[in-house]
Design a protein around this motif. Sequence first.
Motif, short mmCIF file in Angstrom:
data_model
loop_
_atom_site.label_atom_id
_atom_site.label_comp_id
_atom_site.label_asym_id
_atom_site.label_seq_id
_atom_site.Cartn_x
_atom_site.Cartn_y
_atom_site.Cartn_z
N GLN A 275 21.15 -19.67 63.44
CA GLN A 275 19.70 -20.13 63.67
C GLN A 275 19.54 -19.48 64.91
O GLN A 275 18.03 -18.80 65.07
CB GLN A 275 19.80 -21.58 64.43
CG GLN A 275 19.92 -22.46 63.19
CD GLN A 275 20.35 -24.19 63.66
OE1 GLN A 275 20.32 -24.18 64.93
NE2 GLN A 275 20.70 -24.81 62.70
N ARG A 276 20.26 -18.78 65.99
CA ARG A 276 19.93 -17.74 66.93
C ARG A 276 19.38 -16.42 66.17
O ARG A 276 18.33 -15.82 66.91
CB ARG A 276 21.11 -17.50 67.69
CG ARG A 276 21.57 -18.59 68.69
CD ARG A 276 23.14 -18.42 69.24
NE ARG A 276 23.13 -17.40 70.01
CZ ARG A 276 24.09 -16.81 70.66
NH1 ARG A 276 25.33 -17.69 70.29
NH2 ARG A 276 24.23 -15.65 71.30
N LEU A 277 20.01 -16.01 65.26
CA LEU A 277 19.39 -14.86 64.61
C LEU A 277 18.35 -14.91 63.82
O LEU A 277 17.31 -14.04 63.89
CB LEU A 277 20.67 -14.48 63.59
CG LEU A 277 21.81 -13.75 64.19
CD1 LEU A 277 22.74 -13.24 63.10
CD2 LEU A 277 21.47 -12.56 65.03
N GLU A 278 17.88 -16.30 63.38
CA GLU A 278 16.83 -16.60 62.70
C GLU A 278 15.60 -16.63 63.60
O GLU A 278 14.62 -16.12 63.43
CB GLU A 278 16.81 -17.89 62.12
CG GLU A 278 15.61 -18.46 61.19
CD GLU A 278 15.83 -19.68 60.37
OE1 GLU A 278 15.42 -19.65 59.38
OE2 GLU A 278 16.78 -20.48 60.80
N LYS A 279 15.89 -17.15 64.93
CA LYS A 279 15.01 -17.19 65.92
C LYS A 279 14.68 -15.82 66.60
O LYS A 279 13.40 -15.62 66.85
CB LYS A 279 15.43 -18.29 67.07
CG LYS A 279 14.27 -18.30 68.09
CD LYS A 279 14.81 -19.39 69.33
CE LYS A 279 13.94 -19.59 70.54
NZ LYS A 279 14.62 -20.28 71.36
N LYS A 280 15.55 -15.08 66.77
CA LYS A 280 15.43 -13.76 67.38
C LYS A 280 14.89 -12.62 66.50
O LYS A 280 14.27 -11.67 66.88
CB LYS A 280 16.74 -13.17 68.27
CG LYS A 280 16.44 -12.01 68.93
CD LYS A 280 15.92 -12.25 70.23
CE LYS A 280 15.85 -10.95 71.11
NZ LYS A 280 15.09 -11.36 72.28
N LEU A 281 15.59 -12.63 65.17
CA LEU A 281 15.35 -11.63 64.58
C LEU A 281 14.63 -11.70 63.03
O LEU A 281 13.72 -11.15 62.60
CB LEU A 281 16.59 -10.63 63.97
CG LEU A 281 17.39 -10.17 65.23
CD1 LEU A 281 18.83 -9.43 64.81
CD2 LEU A 281 16.59 -9.26 66.17
N PHE A 282 14.93 -12.63 62.22
CA PHE A 282 14.72 -12.78 60.99
C PHE A 282 14.35 -14.26 60.46
O PHE A 282 15.10 -15.28 60.20
CB PHE A 282 15.83 -12.42 60.07
CG PHE A 282 16.64 -11.08 60.48
CD1 PHE A 282 15.89 -10.11 60.48
CD2 PHE A 282 17.98 -10.94 60.54
CE1 PHE A 282 16.28 -8.80 60.63
CE2 PHE A 282 18.31 -9.84 60.87
CZ PHE A 282 17.80 -8.81 61.01
N PRO A 283 12.99 -14.61 60.83
CA PRO A 283 12.65 -16.00 60.45
C PRO A 283 12.75 -16.26 59.01
O PRO A 283 12.86 -15.43 58.07
CB PRO A 283 11.09 -15.84 60.54
CG PRO A 283 10.80 -14.48 61.91
CD PRO A 283 11.99 -13.78 61.57
N GLY A 284 13.10 -17.57 58.85
CA GLY A 284 13.53 -18.07 57.53
C GLY A 284 14.91 -17.61 56.88
O GLY A 284 15.36 -17.61 55.74
N LEU A 285 15.66 -16.94 57.87
CA LEU A 285 17.13 -16.68 57.50
C LEU A 285 18.09 -17.73 56.89
O LEU A 285 18.67 -17.40 55.73
CB LEU A 285 17.74 -16.18 58.62
CG LEU A 285 19.36 -15.48 58.36
CD1 LEU A 285 19.32 -14.42 57.32
CD2 LEU A 285 19.74 -14.99 59.76
N SER A 286 18.02 -18.77 57.31
CA SER A 286 18.77 -19.94 56.77
C SER A 286 18.62 -20.15 55.36
O SER A 286 19.57 -20.37 54.57
CB SER A 286 18.64 -21.05 57.89
OG SER A 286 18.93 -20.74 59.18
N SER A 287 17.23 -20.17 55.08
CA SER A 287 16.76 -20.54 53.69
C SER A 287 17.03 -19.71 52.73
O SER A 287 16.82 -19.64 51.56
CB SER A 287 15.35 -20.95 53.84
OG SER A 287 14.49 -20.13 54.29
N SER A 288 17.40 -18.25 53.18
CA SER A 288 17.35 -17.05 52.23
C SER A 288 18.96 -16.90 52.01
O SER A 288 19.14 -15.81 51.13
CB SER A 288 16.98 -15.81 53.15
OG SER A 288 18.05 -15.26 53.79
N ILE A 289 19.93 -17.61 52.36
CA ILE A 289 21.20 -17.48 52.21
C ILE A 289 21.61 -17.78 50.82
O ILE A 289 21.26 -18.87 50.29
CB ILE A 289 22.17 -18.36 53.04
CG1 ILE A 289 21.75 -17.75 54.65
CG2 ILE A 289 23.51 -18.18 52.91
CD1 ILE A 289 22.50 -18.72 55.74
#
Length: 597
Positions: free
Chosen positions: A482-496
């Motif tokens: 979630q920290r990486l999603e907020k800082k770098l890559f929006p939508g990261l969690s749902s792309s896994i």
Amino acid sequence: MNLRFQNPVKCGDRSSLFSALKTSNHAYHKLGSSKLRFHGRVLDNRKKNLTVTVKSVSSSAITTVKETKRDAIGGGESVYDAIVIGSGIGGLVAATQLAVKEARVLVLEKYLIPGGSSGYYERDGYTFDVGSSVMFGFSDKGNLNLITQALKAVGRKMEVIPDPTTVHFHLPNDLSVQIHREYDDFISELTSKFPHEKEGILGFYGDCWKIFNSLNSLELKSLEEPLYLFGQFFQKPLECLTLAYYLPQNAGAIARKYIKDPQLLSFIDAECFIVSTVNALQTPMINASMVLCDRHYGGINYPVGGVGGIAKSLAEGLVDRGGEILYKANVKSIILDDGKAVGVRLADGREFFAKTIISNATRWDTFGKLLKGEKLPKEEENFQKVYVKAPSFLSIHMGVRAEVLPPDTDCHHFVLEDDWKNLEKPYGSIFLSIPTILDPSLAPNGRHILHIFTTSSIDDWEGLPPKEYEAKKEEVAAGIIQRLEKKLFPGLSSSITFKEVGTPRTHRRYLARDKGTYGPMPRGTPKGLLGMPFNTTAIDGLYCVGDSCFPGQGVIAVAFSGVMCAHRVAADIGLEKKSRVLDAGLLGLLGWLRTLA
């Protein structure tokens, strides 16, 4: 990540990385396929024609040889010149360097593939590096291209992909700094962020270059071998004196001679943290200089097919040079004869003997487990007074849909969002590698690999029941993502599309590292590298190699350790020139200097 980040994933879980290292037919087929082409001779101790009667110390891993029908030290076809415990990069470099000198070498590896924390594994079409994807030592110039040299020595060469940016820092106060491959581009970027410190920036990094250039000009061999040292001093006196001057100094102290801006000094702390997982005031200046300059001189170069190819190539080269490597060989103890290391005993009872034993385990594991029950030598006591075990890591290996990453995404990122004080705290900072930015063949089409590391203590994971352990892994990993999603890559969690999580327990169990540690960390402010032990030990015939030896953690550092160890061992077994009188004097001097740390 090393520079020092070389950590495995999951500990003992059904989906773990290291379940692939089990000895089932399925796993053997997967990891022992024709892609690996390992030709190591499988050894059978019955072929050794060596009969020994041993007496095991009660409740101890020490084994003392009482009788031998053949002199285990005197030679004969059944005795090796060197046995190497573990096939990490340090151990493999030592082994291959000795094999090239026509030494009889046996490497004993606990698992089915070589590499240790520089290995790899495959899942669902992904090829994951177990540890760091930031690779130094692959250039084609200078003397610090130690991986290139080690491979060349055994007739190997790997295709590499240049990385244009070593790492992209995302730091407090919205400070963003890219470490460009070209030094002038990096300096331009950094001085644009801190224009008032331009002179200080040039001064600090200029000192780094003095050290790097001095190192890079020398033929790198054992600093414990006086004939080599004297030869280098007479050939390059200024360079040797430069290194001697900086040997007891730390990067933070040097930086403060030039720089006053607190945020810039904090940035240099972050630079050093990647090297050593401690701040600049605790990072030896020589270690920092090797990394902070080689990233521009030789550059970061990623091996095509993944980092695991390095160990694979070295292992193949070792066998081609007459060496042997035995897999599924779990060393449980080092055998002593009248205080001298003469062999090893495996978990299955097999024994192998050699003139010298080289341990690629940490010094804590070597003296605390492989020599359990033996009185700890004074020099090891002194080492443990100055250094503690560095923290381990939580790691997350993920496959994600490619569209979640912007087209201009860098391969490596370091994230510390809010407060500089969190730099060294567990889970405070995040290091991220995306090797598929450089080599898309590592993942299925339309996918990328994310390898995420953050420091973690084994104390956070001990004593948890299986369900709580699994739940905590998922909870901590979700917070990091979630920290990486907020800082770098929006939508990261749902792309896994794939995810495995590892903890310090993984590292301890599968890499035989006490508490999952990755080398030593100073208890306080050290005197540079003065307190770091070299390869020799207080036990005759026993040597150490790897990240708990000089010069410390990181692929290039452990390769250097392997080169030094091979040279010292070669001198001791008669394959290189040596002077007993000078040896005794130098080793005594080095031991005294370490007490000053």
